[in-house]
Write a protein that holds these residues in place. Structure first.
Motif, mmCIF file in Angstrom:
data_model
loop_
_atom_site.group_PDB
_atom_site.id
_atom_site.type_symbol
_atom_site.label_atom_id
_atom_site.label_comp_id
_atom_site.label_asym_id
_atom_site.label_seq_id
_atom_site.Cartn_x
_atom_site.Cartn_y
_atom_site.Cartn_z
ATOM 1 N N LEU A 127 -0.136 4.062 5.826
ATOM 2 C CA LEU A 127 -1.277 3.563 5.071
ATOM 3 C C LEU A 127 -2.063 4.688 4.407
ATOM 4 C CD1 LEU A 127 -2.625 0.914 7.633
ATOM 5 C CD2 LEU A 127 -1.395 0.441 5.507
ATOM 6 N N THR A 128 -2.030 5.874 5.001
ATOM 7 C CA THR A 128 -2.876 6.967 4.538
ATOM 8 C C THR A 128 -2.252 7.760 3.398
ATOM 9 O OG1 THR A 128 -3.816 7.188 6.763
ATOM 10 C CG2 THR A 128 -4.095 9.055 5.266
ATOM 11 N N LEU A 129 -0.962 8.063 3.496
ATOM 12 C CA LEU A 129 -0.348 9.028 2.594
ATOM 13 C C LEU A 129 -0.070 8.502 1.185
ATOM 14 C CD1 LEU A 129 2.064 10.797 5.106
ATOM 15 C CD2 LEU A 129 -0.221 11.497 4.364
ATOM 16 N N PRO A 130 0.367 7.260 1.001
ATOM 17 C CA PRO A 130 0.603 6.794 -0.377
ATOM 18 C C PRO A 130 -0.696 6.794 -1.194
ATOM 19 C CG PRO A 130 1.629 5.322 1.199
ATOM 20 C CD PRO A 130 0.741 6.231 1.988
ATOM 21 N N GLU A 131 -0.570 7.096 -2.458
ATOM 22 C CA GLU A 131 -1.758 7.149 -3.314
ATOM 23 C C GLU A 131 -1.926 5.846 -4.099
ATOM 24 O OE1 GLU A 131 -1.503 10.634 -5.694
ATOM 25 O OE2 GLU A 131 -1.627 12.004 -3.980
ATOM 26 N N ARG A 132 -1.584 4.739 -3.478
ATOM 27 C CA ARG A 132 -1.775 3.434 -4.109
ATOM 28 C C ARG A 132 -2.108 2.416 -3.026
ATOM 29 N NH1 ARG A 132 2.456 -0.160 -3.665
ATOM 30 N NH2 ARG A 132 4.356 0.622 -2.665
ATOM 31 N N SER A 133 -2.759 1.356 -3.448
ATOM 32 C CA SER A 133 -3.133 0.288 -2.529
ATOM 33 C C SER A 133 -1.980 -0.697 -2.369
ATOM 34 C CB SER A 133 -4.369 -0.440 -3.055
ATOM 35 O OG SER A 133 -4.630 -1.592 -2.284
ATOM 36 N N PHE A 134 -1.777 -1.182 -1.139
ATOM 37 C CA PHE A 134 -0.727 -2.147 -0.862
ATOM 38 C C PHE A 134 -1.204 -3.593 -0.998
ATOM 39 C CE2 PHE A 134 1.308 1.066 2.275
ATOM 40 C CZ PHE A 134 1.921 1.719 1.219
ATOM 41 N N TYR A 135 -2.513 -3.807 -0.998
ATOM 42 C CA TYR A 135 -3.042 -5.155 -0.847
ATOM 43 C C TYR A 135 -3.900 -5.547 -2.048
ATOM 44 C CZ TYR A 135 -1.653 -3.794 3.832
ATOM 45 O OH TYR A 135 -0.944 -3.316 4.909
ATOM 46 N N PRO A 136 -3.431 -6.509 -2.871
ATOM 47 C CA PRO A 136 -4.181 -6.934 -4.051
ATOM 48 C C PRO A 136 -5.593 -7.430 -3.739
ATOM 49 C CG PRO A 136 -1.933 -7.779 -4.120
ATOM 50 C CD PRO A 136 -2.120 -7.168 -2.769
ATOM 51 N N PHE A 137 -5.774 -8.033 -2.573
ATOM 52 C CA PHE A 137 -7.100 -8.523 -2.201
ATOM 53 C C PHE A 137 -8.126 -7.397 -2.231
ATOM 54 C CE2 PHE A 137 -10.489 -9.477 0.765
ATOM 55 C CZ PHE A 137 -10.774 -10.816 0.529
ATOM 56 N N TYR A 138 -7.743 -6.234 -1.673
ATOM 57 C CA TYR A 138 -8.672 -5.112 -1.644
ATOM 58 C C TYR A 138 -8.784 -4.435 -3.008
ATOM 59 C CZ TYR A 138 -9.311 -5.434 3.391
ATOM 60 O OH TYR A 138 -9.642 -5.871 4.641
ATOM 61 N N ASP A 139 -7.778 -4.591 -3.850
ATOM 62 C CA ASP A 139 -7.916 -4.101 -5.224
ATOM 63 C C ASP A 139 -9.057 -4.827 -5.926
ATOM 64 O OD1 ASP A 139 -5.806 -2.362 -4.926
ATOM 65 O OD2 ASP A 139 -4.316 -3.769 -5.711
ATOM 66 N N GLU A 140 -9.128 -6.137 -5.710
ATOM 67 C CA GLU A 140 -10.174 -6.939 -6.356
ATOM 68 C C GLU A 140 -11.553 -6.598 -5.799
ATOM 69 O OE1 GLU A 140 -9.149 -11.022 -5.985
ATOM 70 O OE2 GLU A 140 -7.160 -10.775 -6.903
ATOM 71 N N THR A 141 -11.666 -6.500 -4.477
ATOM 72 C CA THR A 141 -12.970 -6.170 -3.895
ATOM 73 C C THR A 141 -13.386 -4.759 -4.250
ATOM 74 O OG1 THR A 141 -11.939 -5.485 -1.796
ATOM 75 C CG2 THR A 141 -12.661 -7.773 -1.967
ATOM 76 N N ALA A 142 -12.432 -3.845 -4.365
ATOM 77 C CA ALA A 142 -12.760 -2.466 -4.743
ATOM 78 C C ALA A 142 -13.348 -2.416 -6.144
ATOM 79 C CB ALA A 142 -11.514 -1.587 -4.658
ATOM 80 N N ARG A 143 -12.786 -3.185 -7.067
ATOM 81 C CA ARG A 143 -13.346 -3.224 -8.427
ATOM 82 C C ARG A 143 -14.765 -3.802 -8.420
ATOM 83 N NH1 ARG A 143 -7.889 -4.404 -9.871
ATOM 84 N NH2 ARG A 143 -8.241 -6.650 -9.569
ATOM 85 N N ASN A 166 -12.734 3.028 -4.663
ATOM 86 C CA ASN A 166 -11.320 3.251 -4.909
ATOM 87 C C ASN A 166 -10.495 2.582 -3.808
ATOM 88 O OD1 ASN A 166 -8.654 4.724 -4.655
ATOM 89 N ND2 ASN A 166 -9.427 5.659 -6.540
ATOM 90 N N ALA A 167 -9.656 1.624 -4.172
ATOM 91 C CA ALA A 167 -8.892 0.861 -3.180
ATOM 92 C C ALA A 167 -7.925 1.751 -2.405
ATOM 93 C CB ALA A 167 -8.133 -0.269 -3.861
ATOM 94 N N ALA A 168 -7.301 2.704 -3.085
ATOM 95 C CA ALA A 168 -6.357 3.596 -2.410
ATOM 96 C C ALA A 168 -7.077 4.476 -1.394
ATOM 97 C CB ALA A 168 -5.619 4.453 -3.434
ATOM 98 N N GLU A 169 -8.274 4.930 -1.746
ATOM 99 C CA GLU A 169 -9.043 5.756 -0.813
ATOM 100 C C GLU A 169 -9.528 4.936 0.377
ATOM 101 O OE1 GLU A 169 -12.162 7.549 -3.049
ATOM 102 O OE2 GLU A 169 -10.823 8.938 -4.123
ATOM 103 N N GLU A 170 -9.907 3.685 0.136
ATOM 104 C CA GLU A 170 -10.300 2.804 1.231
ATOM 105 C C GLU A 170 -9.130 2.575 2.187
ATOM 106 O OE1 GLU A 170 -13.533 0.836 1.731
ATOM 107 O OE2 GLU A 170 -13.850 2.846 0.911
ATOM 108 N N GLN A 171 -7.940 2.372 1.625
ATOM 109 C CA GLN A 171 -6.753 2.186 2.450
ATOM 110 C C GLN A 171 -6.444 3.449 3.245
ATOM 111 O OE1 GLN A 171 -3.119 0.082 0.936
ATOM 112 N NE2 GLN A 171 -2.151 2.076 1.226
ATOM 113 N N ALA A 172 -6.597 4.607 2.607
ATOM 114 C CA ALA A 172 -6.355 5.872 3.299
ATOM 115 C C ALA A 172 -7.344 6.056 4.446
ATOM 116 C CB ALA A 172 -6.459 7.035 2.312
ATOM 117 N N ALA A 173 -8.604 5.655 4.235
ATOM 118 C CA ALA A 173 -9.593 5.762 5.304
ATOM 119 C C ALA A 173 -9.227 4.853 6.479
ATOM 120 C CB ALA A 173 -10.976 5.399 4.769
#
Length: 271
Positions: A203-219, A224-231
């Motif tokens: 979950l931490t190393l890829p520089e992209r989000s896996f989950y569209p739901f969090y892409d929408e909430t991040a916007r 940043n959805a990828a940074e939230e996923q990394a956290a």
């Protein structure tokens, strides 16, 4: 409505435990006070995960969703088991209800036989790890975020499989099998640490989000959805070290037993 029902259930099981503890105290067989304390902490962890603002924030922020899952699996489940709840809760109900609740757990009963299998070291590990990884598959994770019923099933699965995982380590009543050799128990926990680290890294190393739901909430929240996923992955990665704590406890107990045996052998040699 679900929170009200769950809050009532928490208060109910807490009251049953307290009543059973008091009854045992009055007849001169009180459980240790520390068990009462850790059981209370376990229920508090459940309440924090599912009734506090953490639950609301988990719908918006991936790291808070991870905190929620860690509370269920790494804190609530082992703390509740450390409270050794079954015999205490049974004393909190009437004799008739006590017999009804205890009968499926007597030796030879089908439920007990099933639990013996599910709480054996390899089976409990596989069930827990499979459940953990399965719910992080984007399809299932997305479904849990979008549908409340699936989300409830997800939380129930996390907590119940965590109970199975911690059962052979904590060994509450009823004792479902012999104590695992120390080496096997340590390997069991180290393997759990390794898979937790692997999932956290995924979950931490890829520089992209896996989950569209969090892409929408991040916007919507301007994050940043990828940074939230990394956290969130970092929290899981770090939390894997929690499995090392019971290893230290087991090694300490083993050293104490060895020291006591050495002292006894020395005393016998002086006679």
């Amino acid at each position: 409505m679900l929170k009200v029902v769950f809050g009532f259930l928490l208060v109910w099981v807490g009251a049953l435990y307290g009543r059973g503890w008091w009854r045992l105290y009055r007849i001169g067989h009180p459980p240790s006070r520390w068990r009462l304390a850790v059981y209370g902490l376990g229920l508090a962890a459940l309440a924090a995960a599912l009734l506090s603002p953490i639950d609301d924030l988990a719908d918006e922020l991936f790291p808070m969703h991870m905190v929620q899952h860690l509370l269920l699996t790494m804190f609530a489940a082992p703390l509740v088991l450390l409270g050794n709840p079954l015999p205490v809760v049974l004393w909190g109900v009437s004799r008739r209800v006590r017999h009804w609740l205890a009968s499926p757990l007597i030796t030879g009963a089908r439920l007990r036989t099933t639990l013996v299998v599910l709480t054996s070291l390899p089976v409990a590990w596989l069930v827990y790890v499979f459940d953990l990884w399965a719910w992080h598959v984007p399809l299932l994770y997305q479904a849990a975020l979008e549908h409340e019923t699936v989300h409830v099933v997800e939380h129930a699965a996390f907590f119940s499989t965590a109970l199975l995982f911690w059962w052979p380590i904590v060994r509450p009543a009823p004792r479902l099998g012999p104590r695992a050799p120390l080496g096997f128990a340590i390997f069991y926990l180290l393997a759990a640490t390794a898979q937790n680290t692997a999932l956290g890294a995924m979950l931490t190393l890829p520089e992209r989000s896996f989950y569209p739901f969090y892409d929408e909430t991040a916007r919507r929240l301007a994050v940043n959805a990828a940074e939230e996923q990394a956290a969130a992955g970092g929290l899981m990665w770090i939390s894997g070290h929690m499995y090392l704590l019971p290893i230290l406890v087991m090694l300490y107990n083993f050293s104490q037993r060895s020291a006591d045996n050495d002292a006894e052998d020395f005393a016998m040699g002086d006679r």
